[in-house]
Design a protein around this motif. Structure first.
Motif, PDB file in Angstrom:
ATOM      1  N   LEU A  34       0.841  -1.199   0.000  1.00  0.00           N
ATOM      2  CA  LEU A  34       0.000   0.000   0.000  1.00  0.00           C
ATOM      3  C   LEU A  34       0.869   1.239   0.000  1.00  0.00           C
ATOM      4  CD1 LEU A  34      -2.673  -0.843   2.720  1.00  0.00           C
ATOM      5  CD2 LEU A  34      -3.042  -0.728   0.285  1.00  0.00           C
ATOM      6  N   PHE A  35       0.311   2.336  -0.486  1.00  0.00           N
ATOM      7  CA  PHE A  35       0.975   3.634  -0.435  1.00  0.00           C
ATOM      8  C   PHE A  35       0.347   4.481   0.665  1.00  0.00           C
ATOM      9  CE2 PHE A  35       1.836   2.406  -4.811  1.00  0.00           C
ATOM     10  CZ  PHE A  35       3.181   2.688  -4.893  1.00  0.00           C
ATOM     11  N   HIS A  36       1.155   5.350   1.240  1.00  0.00           N
ATOM     12  CA  HIS A  36       0.662   6.334   2.203  1.00  0.00           C
ATOM     13  C   HIS A  36      -0.211   7.323   1.438  1.00  0.00           C
ATOM     14  CE1 HIS A  36       0.762   9.605   5.127  1.00  0.00           C
ATOM     15  NE2 HIS A  36       1.139   8.702   6.019  1.00  0.00           N
ATOM     16  N   PRO A  37      -1.315   7.803   2.024  1.00  0.00           N
ATOM     17  CA  PRO A  37      -2.209   8.697   1.274  1.00  0.00           C
ATOM     18  C   PRO A  37      -1.619  10.058   0.928  1.00  0.00           C
ATOM     19  CG  PRO A  37      -3.073   8.278   3.482  1.00  0.00           C
ATOM     20  CD  PRO A  37      -1.851   7.445   3.322  1.00  0.00           C
ATOM     21  N   THR A  38      -0.650  10.568   1.703  1.00  0.00           N
ATOM     22  CA  THR A  38      -0.150  11.914   1.433  1.00  0.00           C
ATOM     23  C   THR A  38       1.369  12.005   1.316  1.00  0.00           C
ATOM     24  OG1 THR A  38      -0.117  12.378   3.818  1.00  0.00           O
ATOM     25  CG2 THR A  38      -2.104  13.006   2.602  1.00  0.00           C
ATOM     26  N   PHE A  42       5.806   3.816   1.494  1.00  0.00           N
ATOM     27  CA  PHE A  42       5.355   2.571   0.886  1.00  0.00           C
ATOM     28  C   PHE A  42       5.299   1.497   1.976  1.00  0.00           C
ATOM     29  CE2 PHE A  42       6.674  -1.104  -1.923  1.00  0.00           C
ATOM     30  CZ  PHE A  42       5.509  -1.140  -2.655  1.00  0.00           C
ATOM     31  N   PHE A  43       4.153   0.820   2.129  1.00  0.00           N
ATOM     32  CA  PHE A  43       3.979  -0.223   3.142  1.00  0.00           C
ATOM     33  C   PHE A  43       3.998  -1.582   2.454  1.00  0.00           C
ATOM     34  CE2 PHE A  43       1.658   3.501   4.646  1.00  0.00           C
ATOM     35  CZ  PHE A  43       2.234   3.688   5.892  1.00  0.00           C
ATOM     36  N   VAL A  44       4.795  -2.491   2.963  1.00  0.00           N
ATOM     37  CA  VAL A  44       4.880  -3.846   2.426  1.00  0.00           C
ATOM     38  C   VAL A  44       4.610  -4.818   3.566  1.00  0.00           C
ATOM     39  CG1 VAL A  44       6.333  -5.551   1.295  1.00  0.00           C
ATOM     40  CG2 VAL A  44       6.560  -3.156   0.693  1.00  0.00           C
ATOM     41  N   ALA A  45       3.546  -5.605   3.430  1.00  0.00           N
ATOM     42  CA  ALA A  45       3.205  -6.600   4.447  1.00  0.00           C
ATOM     43  C   ALA A  45       3.687  -7.960   3.978  1.00  0.00           C
ATOM     44  CB  ALA A  45       1.700  -6.627   4.678  1.00  0.00           C
ATOM     45  N   THR A  46       4.579  -8.556   4.770  1.00  0.00           N
ATOM     46  CA  THR A  46       4.993  -9.930   4.525  1.00  0.00           C
ATOM     47  C   THR A  46       4.157 -10.824   5.442  1.00  0.00           C
ATOM     48  OG1 THR A  46       6.772  -9.743   6.145  1.00  0.00           O
ATOM     49  CG2 THR A  46       7.313  -9.219   3.858  1.00  0.00           C
ATOM     50  N   SER A  51       6.747  -3.707   6.663  1.00  0.00           N
ATOM     51  CA  SER A  51       7.897  -2.827   6.460  1.00  0.00           C
ATOM     52  C   SER A  51       7.416  -1.495   5.904  1.00  0.00           C
ATOM     53  CB  SER A  51       8.895  -3.455   5.495  1.00  0.00           C
ATOM     54  OG  SER A  51       9.347  -4.688   6.008  1.00  0.00           O
ATOM     55  N   VAL A  52       7.970  -0.416   6.432  1.00  0.00           N
ATOM     56  CA  VAL A  52       7.615   0.936   6.010  1.00  0.00           C
ATOM     57  C   VAL A  52       8.838   1.541   5.333  1.00  0.00           C
ATOM     58  CG1 VAL A  52       6.763   3.179   6.758  1.00  0.00           C
ATOM     59  CG2 VAL A  52       6.059   1.127   7.987  1.00  0.00           C
ATOM     60  N   TYR A  53       8.718   1.861   4.046  1.00  0.00           N
ATOM     61  CA  TYR A  53       9.829   2.388   3.264  1.00  0.00           C
ATOM     62  C   TYR A  53       9.563   3.826   2.844  1.00  0.00           C
ATOM     63  CZ  TYR A  53      11.445  -2.404   2.722  1.00  0.00           C
ATOM     64  OH  TYR A  53      11.898  -3.674   2.965  1.00  0.00           O
ATOM     65  N   ASN A  54      10.606   4.640   2.838  1.00  0.00           N
ATOM     66  CA  ASN A  54      10.548   5.982   2.287  1.00  0.00           C
ATOM     67  C   ASN A  54      11.001   5.884   0.836  1.00  0.00           C
ATOM     68  OD1 ASN A  54      10.897   8.646   1.524  1.00  0.00           O
ATOM     69  ND2 ASN A  54      11.617   9.257   3.545  1.00  0.00           N
ATOM     70  N   LEU A  55      10.137   6.285  -0.096  1.00  0.00           N
ATOM     71  CA  LEU A  55      10.454   6.137  -1.514  1.00  0.00           C
ATOM     72  C   LEU A  55      11.439   7.190  -2.007  1.00  0.00           C
ATOM     73  CD1 LEU A  55       6.965   5.180  -2.944  1.00  0.00           C
ATOM     74  CD2 LEU A  55       8.951   3.715  -2.647  1.00  0.00           C
ATOM     75  N   GLN A  56      11.494   8.355  -1.362  1.00  0.00           N
ATOM     76  CA  GLN A  56      12.427   9.386  -1.814  1.00  0.00           C
ATOM     77  C   GLN A  56      13.862   9.022  -1.462  1.00  0.00           C
ATOM     78  OE1 GLN A  56      10.964  13.056  -0.211  1.00  0.00           O
ATOM     79  NE2 GLN A  56       9.852  13.534  -2.091  1.00  0.00           N
ATOM     80  N   SER A  57      14.080   8.619  -0.234  1.00  0.00           N
ATOM     81  CA  SER A  57      15.442   8.270   0.162  1.00  0.00           C
ATOM     82  C   SER A  57      15.738   6.787  -0.038  1.00  0.00           C
ATOM     83  CB  SER A  57      15.670   8.641   1.629  1.00  0.00           C
ATOM     84  OG  SER A  57      14.793   7.908   2.449  1.00  0.00           O
ATOM     85  N   GLN A  58      14.719   6.006  -0.408  1.00  0.00           N
ATOM     86  CA  GLN A  58      14.827   4.563  -0.630  1.00  0.00           C
ATOM     87  C   GLN A  58      15.448   3.863   0.576  1.00  0.00           C
ATOM     88  OE1 GLN A  58      16.666   3.658  -4.366  1.00  0.00           O
ATOM     89  NE2 GLN A  58      14.987   4.500  -5.542  1.00  0.00           N
ATOM     90  N   THR A  59      14.897   4.162   1.745  1.00  0.00           N
ATOM     91  CA  THR A  59      15.382   3.562   2.976  1.00  0.00           C
ATOM     92  C   THR A  59      14.225   2.941   3.750  1.00  0.00           C
ATOM     93  OG1 THR A  59      15.112   5.649   4.179  1.00  0.00           O
ATOM     94  CG2 THR A  59      17.293   5.184   3.238  1.00  0.00           C
TER      95      THR A  59
END
Length: 185
Positions: A34-38, A42-46, A51-59
């Motif tokens: 899923l994506f954060h609304p604002t 990026f949320f990834v459920a295993t 896991s919560v990822y920041n797409l700008q810094s890719q961390t």
């Protein structure tokens, strides 16, 4: 690039014409994304973690520990600070992203596996649907005051009129006023 391209998670940007691969290795047990609304999050459920990822810094920002055996569904609050996760072991976990990596509240109201969870887009409501043919609707008030915890109150239990619920498409655009047409209360 991961070895199993068919099992990898990629993020495509149409405006920039680019593709990001937020993972350096193959992730076989991805259940939901899923994506954060604002924000560019990026949320990834295993199977057992979110896991919560920041797409700008890719961390990796944080890794949420559900305590569940197998996550089945995931929903992000329209405000973006809260997440609910449903699992096959009958649990619904509410996460406040500002508090901790552990669930703020774990609810066990269903008798069988949860198939879908969702937030209402404009009202402070969320719902969970299970294999036991029940839909539980909760009042989940999130306050703007960061010192006050969310208020979670069970509201209604709806029983499906049909005999089998495999995967009920209960999406957030479905209005709660339409529920009496689908369920016998």
């Amino acid at each position: 690039m991961p070895e199993g391209v068919s099992e990898a998670v990629f993020v495509h940007s149409v405006q920039r014409g680019s593709t990001q691969n937020p993972f350096s290795k193959k992730n076989r047990d991805v259940q939901r994304v899923l994506f954060h609304p604002t924000q560019p999050i990026f949320f990834v459920a295993t199977k057992t973690h979110i896991s919560v990822y920041n797409l700008q810094s890719q961390t990796l920002v944080k890794r949420l520990q559900t305590g569940c055996k197998w996550i089945s569904s995931l929903a992000v609050h329209p405000g973006g600070d809260n997440i609910i996760a449903g699992s096959f072991d009958r649990r619904l976990c509410w996460f406040d992203l500002d508090l901790s990596v552990r669930p703020y509240k774990t609810l066990r109201y269903h008798k069988l596996a949860l198939r879908q969870v969702c937030f209402h887009s404009s009202y402070p409501l969320f719902a969970s649907c299970s294999d036991d043919k029940n839909v539980h609707i909760f009042h989940g008030m999130v306050y703007s005051d960061l010192l006050q915890n969310p208020l979670i109150v069970p509201v209604k239990v709806g029983r499906a009129l049909f005999s089998c619920v495999v995967s009920f498409p209960f999406v957030s655009s479905l209005s709660v006023s339409l529920l009496p047409f689908f369920f016998f209360f």
